[in-house]
Design a protein around this motif. Structure first.
Motif, PDB file in Angstrom:
ATOM      1  N   ILE A 146       1.056  -0.751  -0.145  1.00  0.00           N
ATOM      2  CA  ILE A 146      -0.275   0.206   0.283  1.00  0.00           C
ATOM      3  C   ILE A 146       0.973   0.944  -0.044  1.00  0.00           C
ATOM      4  O   ILE A 146       1.921   1.302   0.887  1.00  0.00           O
ATOM      5  CB  ILE A 146      -0.834   0.293   0.524  1.00  0.00           C
ATOM      6  CG1 ILE A 146      -1.839  -1.128   0.894  1.00  0.00           C
ATOM      7  CG2 ILE A 146      -1.952   1.144   1.711  1.00  0.00           C
ATOM      8  CD1 ILE A 146      -2.462  -1.414   2.327  1.00  0.00           C
ATOM      9  N   ASN A 147       0.671   2.361  -0.876  1.00  0.00           N
ATOM     10  CA  ASN A 147       0.879   3.602  -1.020  1.00  0.00           C
ATOM     11  C   ASN A 147       0.683   4.364  -0.059  1.00  0.00           C
ATOM     12  O   ASN A 147      -0.285   4.474  -0.343  1.00  0.00           O
ATOM     13  CB  ASN A 147       1.145   4.342  -2.804  1.00  0.00           C
ATOM     14  CG  ASN A 147       2.377   5.589  -2.438  1.00  0.00           C
ATOM     15  OD1 ASN A 147       1.863   6.228  -1.558  1.00  0.00           O
ATOM     16  ND2 ASN A 147       2.720   5.528  -3.442  1.00  0.00           N
ATOM     17  N   LEU A 148       0.866   4.424   1.079  1.00  0.00           N
ATOM     18  CA  LEU A 148       0.854   5.336   2.385  1.00  0.00           C
ATOM     19  C   LEU A 148       0.224   6.525   2.144  1.00  0.00           C
ATOM     20  O   LEU A 148      -0.858   7.175   2.608  1.00  0.00           O
ATOM     21  CB  LEU A 148       1.843   5.120   3.736  1.00  0.00           C
ATOM     22  CG  LEU A 148       1.507   5.772   4.573  1.00  0.00           C
ATOM     23  CD1 LEU A 148      -0.080   5.115   5.603  1.00  0.00           C
ATOM     24  CD2 LEU A 148       1.949   5.542   6.331  1.00  0.00           C
ATOM     25  N   ALA A 175       5.483  10.988   2.918  1.00  0.00           N
ATOM     26  CA  ALA A 175       6.841  11.011   1.433  1.00  0.00           C
ATOM     27  C   ALA A 175       5.772   9.871   0.842  1.00  0.00           C
ATOM     28  O   ALA A 175       5.476   9.199   1.233  1.00  0.00           O
ATOM     29  CB  ALA A 175       7.714  10.251   2.063  1.00  0.00           C
ATOM     30  N   THR A 176       6.084  10.235  -0.680  1.00  0.00           N
ATOM     31  CA  THR A 176       5.504   9.375  -1.770  1.00  0.00           C
ATOM     32  C   THR A 176       6.001   8.340  -1.648  1.00  0.00           C
ATOM     33  O   THR A 176       5.117   7.673  -2.489  1.00  0.00           O
ATOM     34  CB  THR A 176       5.729  10.772  -2.911  1.00  0.00           C
ATOM     35  OG1 THR A 176       7.273  10.888  -3.336  1.00  0.00           O
ATOM     36  CG2 THR A 176       5.347  11.535  -2.886  1.00  0.00           C
ATOM     37  N   GLY A 177       7.665   7.719  -1.256  1.00  0.00           N
ATOM     38  CA  GLY A 177       7.467   6.806  -1.273  1.00  0.00           C
ATOM     39  C   GLY A 177       7.384   5.678  -0.260  1.00  0.00           C
ATOM     40  O   GLY A 177       8.876   4.364  -0.342  1.00  0.00           O
ATOM     41  N   VAL A 178       7.092   5.943   0.595  1.00  0.00           N
ATOM     42  CA  VAL A 178       6.525   5.182   1.887  1.00  0.00           C
ATOM     43  C   VAL A 178       5.557   4.192   1.419  1.00  0.00           C
ATOM     44  O   VAL A 178       4.178   4.316   0.625  1.00  0.00           O
ATOM     45  CB  VAL A 178       6.456   5.792   3.060  1.00  0.00           C
ATOM     46  CG1 VAL A 178       5.653   5.665   4.301  1.00  0.00           C
ATOM     47  CG2 VAL A 178       6.907   7.171   3.755  1.00  0.00           C
ATOM     48  N   GLU A 214      10.023   6.188   9.331  1.00  0.00           N
ATOM     49  CA  GLU A 214      10.279   4.235   8.928  1.00  0.00           C
ATOM     50  C   GLU A 214      11.275   3.939  10.188  1.00  0.00           C
ATOM     51  O   GLU A 214      12.076   4.476  10.032  1.00  0.00           O
ATOM     52  CB  GLU A 214      10.418   4.462   7.432  1.00  0.00           C
ATOM     53  CG  GLU A 214       9.965   4.510   6.331  1.00  0.00           C
ATOM     54  CD  GLU A 214      10.719   4.915   5.249  1.00  0.00           C
ATOM     55  OE1 GLU A 214      10.719   3.587   4.545  1.00  0.00           O
ATOM     56  OE2 GLU A 214      11.042   5.782   5.007  1.00  0.00           O
ATOM     57  N   ILE A 215      10.362   2.807  10.790  1.00  0.00           N
ATOM     58  CA  ILE A 215      11.753   2.432  11.222  1.00  0.00           C
ATOM     59  C   ILE A 215      11.556   1.096  12.231  1.00  0.00           C
ATOM     60  O   ILE A 215      10.992  -0.212  12.092  1.00  0.00           O
ATOM     61  CB  ILE A 215      10.559   2.735  12.987  1.00  0.00           C
ATOM     62  CG1 ILE A 215      10.330   3.986  13.106  1.00  0.00           C
ATOM     63  CG2 ILE A 215      11.798   2.070  14.442  1.00  0.00           C
ATOM     64  CD1 ILE A 215       9.304   4.654  15.393  1.00  0.00           C
ATOM     65  N   ASP A 216      12.664   1.153  11.064  1.00  0.00           N
ATOM     66  CA  ASP A 216      12.953  -0.813  10.294  1.00  0.00           C
ATOM     67  C   ASP A 216      11.555  -1.988   9.894  1.00  0.00           C
ATOM     68  O   ASP A 216      10.839  -1.481   9.133  1.00  0.00           O
ATOM     69  CB  ASP A 216      13.437  -1.435  12.106  1.00  0.00           C
ATOM     70  CG  ASP A 216      14.669  -1.235  12.402  1.00  0.00           C
ATOM     71  OD1 ASP A 216      15.299  -0.293  11.758  1.00  0.00           O
ATOM     72  OD2 ASP A 216      14.665  -0.999  14.038  1.00  0.00           O
ATOM     73  N   LEU A 290       2.563  -0.588  11.879  1.00  0.00           N
ATOM     74  CA  LEU A 290       1.848  -0.422  10.134  1.00  0.00           C
ATOM     75  C   LEU A 290       3.089  -1.884  10.274  1.00  0.00           C
ATOM     76  O   LEU A 290       4.233  -0.653   9.924  1.00  0.00           O
ATOM     77  CB  LEU A 290       1.179  -0.644   9.613  1.00  0.00           C
ATOM     78  CG  LEU A 290      -0.676  -0.148   9.895  1.00  0.00           C
ATOM     79  CD1 LEU A 290      -1.076   0.631   8.336  1.00  0.00           C
ATOM     80  CD2 LEU A 290      -0.905  -1.462  10.712  1.00  0.00           C
ATOM     81  N   PRO A 291       3.452  -2.460   9.186  1.00  0.00           N
ATOM     82  CA  PRO A 291       4.477  -3.494   8.759  1.00  0.00           C
ATOM     83  C   PRO A 291       4.810  -2.427   7.656  1.00  0.00           C
ATOM     84  O   PRO A 291       3.736  -2.110   6.520  1.00  0.00           O
ATOM     85  CB  PRO A 291       4.446  -4.792   8.176  1.00  0.00           C
ATOM     86  CG  PRO A 291       2.750  -4.981   9.624  1.00  0.00           C
ATOM     87  CD  PRO A 291       1.999  -3.971   9.689  1.00  0.00           C
ATOM     88  N   HIS A 292       6.241  -2.224   7.447  1.00  0.00           N
ATOM     89  CA  HIS A 292       6.956  -2.123   6.474  1.00  0.00           C
ATOM     90  C   HIS A 292       7.511  -2.552   5.664  1.00  0.00           C
ATOM     91  O   HIS A 292       7.231  -4.320   5.539  1.00  0.00           O
ATOM     92  CB  HIS A 292       7.753  -1.158   7.570  1.00  0.00           C
ATOM     93  CG  HIS A 292       8.901  -0.482   6.083  1.00  0.00           C
ATOM     94  ND1 HIS A 292      10.252   0.256   6.374  1.00  0.00           N
ATOM     95  CD2 HIS A 292       8.610   0.385   4.919  1.00  0.00           C
ATOM     96  CE1 HIS A 292      10.427   1.147   5.676  1.00  0.00           C
ATOM     97  NE2 HIS A 292       9.542   1.418   4.936  1.00  0.00           N
TER      98      HIS A 292
END
Length: 294
Positions: A146-148, A175-178, A214-216, A290-292
């Protein structure tokens, strides 16, 4: 007169028998060993019985809590569905019987009230539908990429019918790339409820911002507002299923707290966490993970 000593006679016969069958000496040992084994098995059965009784008591308690929660839930839903429908029907009845008796400003006010009641009913029905899906999470859970940024943009657009009348500035700071790996419907429900909640407790000309870190293996998502905030005491009760929260918004919006319960359930389903940071009159931050998607 010959007198036979019975003990000597028993010993003599035992010795004779033992010479014929040496294994007779093992009998007492076997009896002792078997007795010890039986005692151990009895203890194990008693322990198992205690465990079963404990599980039964726990299951009974949980079942009682579920029944009580569902009963309260149904009562709340019935009340919350009746109220907006009564408002809509009442307004339509007024306009039907004498629309020419009101000027355009009054008619517009009636329409806005009916619109808000219809929106409230729709949100409630959406949550009710999602709640029924929640009862079978294993079958309905389907993580996808999913593009957040796009997801937040879409949810802000959906919520605009509620934010625009209050002139609230909604900021998408993702950010557009998350990307996250999550169930799409559950993710929409989480964001929709948190954004609607922020709108509800934000004053006219306020601000709502959604950002991320973004956290790991996870992405931390923050839904922040500069509204009226929530007291420390009220925060303790927010995510408790047995305590539906009836709190009025800044524009007299009503709610039961069902949306926040769904948020917690869906975040937990993804292995994430959700919590709140808030102070009265300083706004609130709802933070969840949520999972990265890497």
């Amino acid at each position: 007169m010959n007198t036979t000593n019975p003990n000597k006679d028993f010993i003599r016969r035992r010795d004779i028998a033992s010479k014929q069958d040496p294994s007779i000496h093992e009998v007492p040992k076997k009896i002792t060993s078997n007795s010890k084994f039986l005692l151990e098995r009895i203890q194990e059965l008693e322990d198992a019985n205690k465990e079963l009784n404990s599980r039964y008591d726990l299951s009974k308690k949980k079942l009682t809590e579920i029944v009580e929660t569902n009963t309260k839930f149904i009562r709340i839903i019935a009340h919350d569905l009746r109220s907006p429908f009564s408002a809509i029907i009442g307004i339509l009845e007024i306009l039907k019987e004498g629309i020419h008796n009101y000027d355009m400003e009054e008619i517009e006010s009636f329409i806005n009230t009916a619109f808000e009641s219809a929106n409230k009913t729709l949100n409630l029905l959406d949550n009710l539908l999602i709640w029924t899906v929640l009862q079978n999470k294993k079958k309905s859970f389907n993580p996808v990429k999913i593009n957040l940024f796009e997801l937040v943009r879409e949810e802000f657009e959906i919520a605009s019918s509620q934010s625009k009348p209050k002139f609230i500035n909604c900021i998408n700071d993702i950010a557009t790339g998350v990307f996250v790996s999550a169930d799409l419907q559950m993710s929409k429900t989480i964001l929709r409820n948190l954004i609607n909640n922020a709108i509800k407790f934000t004053n006219v000309y306020g601000e709502i911002k959604v950002s991320s870190n973004e956290i790991d293996l996870f992405v931390e998502i923050i839904v922040q507002d500069n509204g009226i905030g929530i007291s420390a005491e009220a925060q303790k009760e927010l995510f408790k299923s047995r305590d539906f929260q009836f709190t009025e918004g800044t524009n007299h919006e009503q709610g039961t707290g069902l949306g926040l319960l769904l948020c917690k359930e869906f975040v937990n389903t993804h292995g994430g966490e959700i919590h709140i940071i808030s102070k009265v009159n300083e706004g609130s931050k709802f933070i969840f993970t949520l999972p990265h998607y890497i």
